[in-house]
Design a protein around this motif. Structure first.
Motif, PDB file in Angstrom:
ATOM      1  N   ASP A   1       0.807  -1.222   0.000  1.00  0.00           N
ATOM      2  CA  ASP A   1       0.000   0.000   0.000  1.00  0.00           C
ATOM      3  C   ASP A   1       0.839   1.270   0.000  1.00  0.00           C
TER       4      ASP A   1
ATOM      5  N   SER B   1       0.915   3.632  -3.244  1.00  0.00           N
ATOM      6  CA  SER B   1       0.393   4.993  -3.137  1.00  0.00           C
ATOM      7  C   SER B   1       1.386   5.999  -3.727  1.00  0.00           C
TER       8      SER B   1
ATOM      9  N   ARG C   1       1.431   5.501  -7.557  1.00  0.00           N
ATOM     10  CA  ARG C   1       0.211   6.045  -8.183  1.00  0.00           C
ATOM     11  C   ARG C   1       0.328   7.550  -8.343  1.00  0.00           C
TER      12      ARG C   1
ATOM     13  N   MET D   1      -6.105   4.940 -10.895  1.00  0.00           N
ATOM     14  CA  MET D   1      -6.419   3.825 -10.015  1.00  0.00           C
ATOM     15  C   MET D   1      -5.496   2.661 -10.338  1.00  0.00           C
TER      16      MET D   1
ATOM     17  N   GLN E   1     -10.454  -9.363  -0.143  1.00  0.00           N
ATOM     18  CA  GLN E   1     -11.263  -8.424   0.634  1.00  0.00           C
ATOM     19  C   GLN E   1     -12.739  -8.815   0.614  1.00  0.00           C
TER      20      GLN E   1
ATOM     21  N   THR F   1     -18.566  -0.668   1.558  1.00  0.00           N
ATOM     22  CA  THR F   1     -17.438  -0.014   2.212  1.00  0.00           C
ATOM     23  C   THR F   1     -17.309   1.414   1.697  1.00  0.00           C
TER      24      THR F   1
ATOM     25  N   SER G   1     -15.282   5.485   2.526  1.00  0.00           N
ATOM     26  CA  SER G   1     -14.201   6.250   3.132  1.00  0.00           C
ATOM     27  C   SER G   1     -12.925   5.424   3.275  1.00  0.00           C
ATOM     28  N   ARG G   2     -12.494   4.873   2.128  1.00  0.00           N
ATOM     29  CA  ARG G   2     -11.248   4.092   2.078  1.00  0.00           C
ATOM     30  C   ARG G   2     -11.219   2.978   3.119  1.00  0.00           C
ATOM     31  N   ARG G   3     -12.293   2.222   3.184  1.00  0.00           N
ATOM     32  CA  ARG G   3     -12.461   1.066   4.072  1.00  0.00           C
ATOM     33  C   ARG G   3     -12.507   1.435   5.548  1.00  0.00           C
ATOM     34  N   ASN G   4     -12.832   2.697   5.885  1.00  0.00           N
ATOM     35  CA  ASN G   4     -12.939   3.104   7.282  1.00  0.00           C
ATOM     36  C   ASN G   4     -14.365   3.002   7.811  1.00  0.00           C
TER      37      ASN G   4
END
Length: 145
Positions: free
Chosen positions: A82, A86, A89, A96, A106, A122, A124-127
């Motif tokens: 990650d 990031s 990217r 993406m 996942q 899911t 907010s970025r998996r939050n």
């Protein structure tokens, strides 16, 4: 809408363009001339999904520099975690990146974590997760409904 498939086999391109409403260009996805011939500068979306992560990243970088509005790269290697991903990217201007194995894992995790859930969305970025389930009147927590 135009679709392109990059492959080393001209026969495969001919087969695809005969079956689908598509334009085919035979060449390397990292070859600027082939990308120009395909009209990448007018593309709303460029997707690189070869078996080679580095080729996908390079071709997306070229496509964006040549004028494609958005670029998506398939990146599967676990070395690109990650934090590294990031950074890449951002530096390569990717819209993406997709890791099919990670996405499948996942989804399996969601199913195993909440087996009675009908859907798990899911945000907010998996939050944040919103869980959909069927409410049965006989359950004690459904008294408030």
């Amino acid at each position: 809408m135009k679709w392109w498939r990059w492959t080393a086999t001209p026969d495969a391109i001919t087969d695809i363009t005969n079956v689908y409403d598509a334009m085919g260009v035979c060449g390397s996805a990292a070859d600027c001339d082939a990308l120009a011939e395909a009209g990448v500068e007018k593309a709303d979306l460029f997707v690189a999904a070869t078996d080679a992560d580095e080729l996908n990243m390079l071709s997306c970088f070229l496509a964006k520099r040549m004028g494609a509005a958005h670029a998506i790269a398939r990146i599967r290697k676990p070395e690109y975690n990650d934090q590294n991903l990031s950074f890449m990217r951002q530096q390569l201007d990717l819209s993406m990146s997709i890791n099919p194995e990670q996405l499948a894992a996942q989804e399996l995790f969601k199913v195993l974590k909440l087996p009675s859930a009908m859907t798990v969305e899911t945000f907010s970025r998996r939050n944040f997760e919103m869980v959909g389930c069927v409410c049965v009147p006989s359950l004690p927590w459904t008294d408030c409904l």
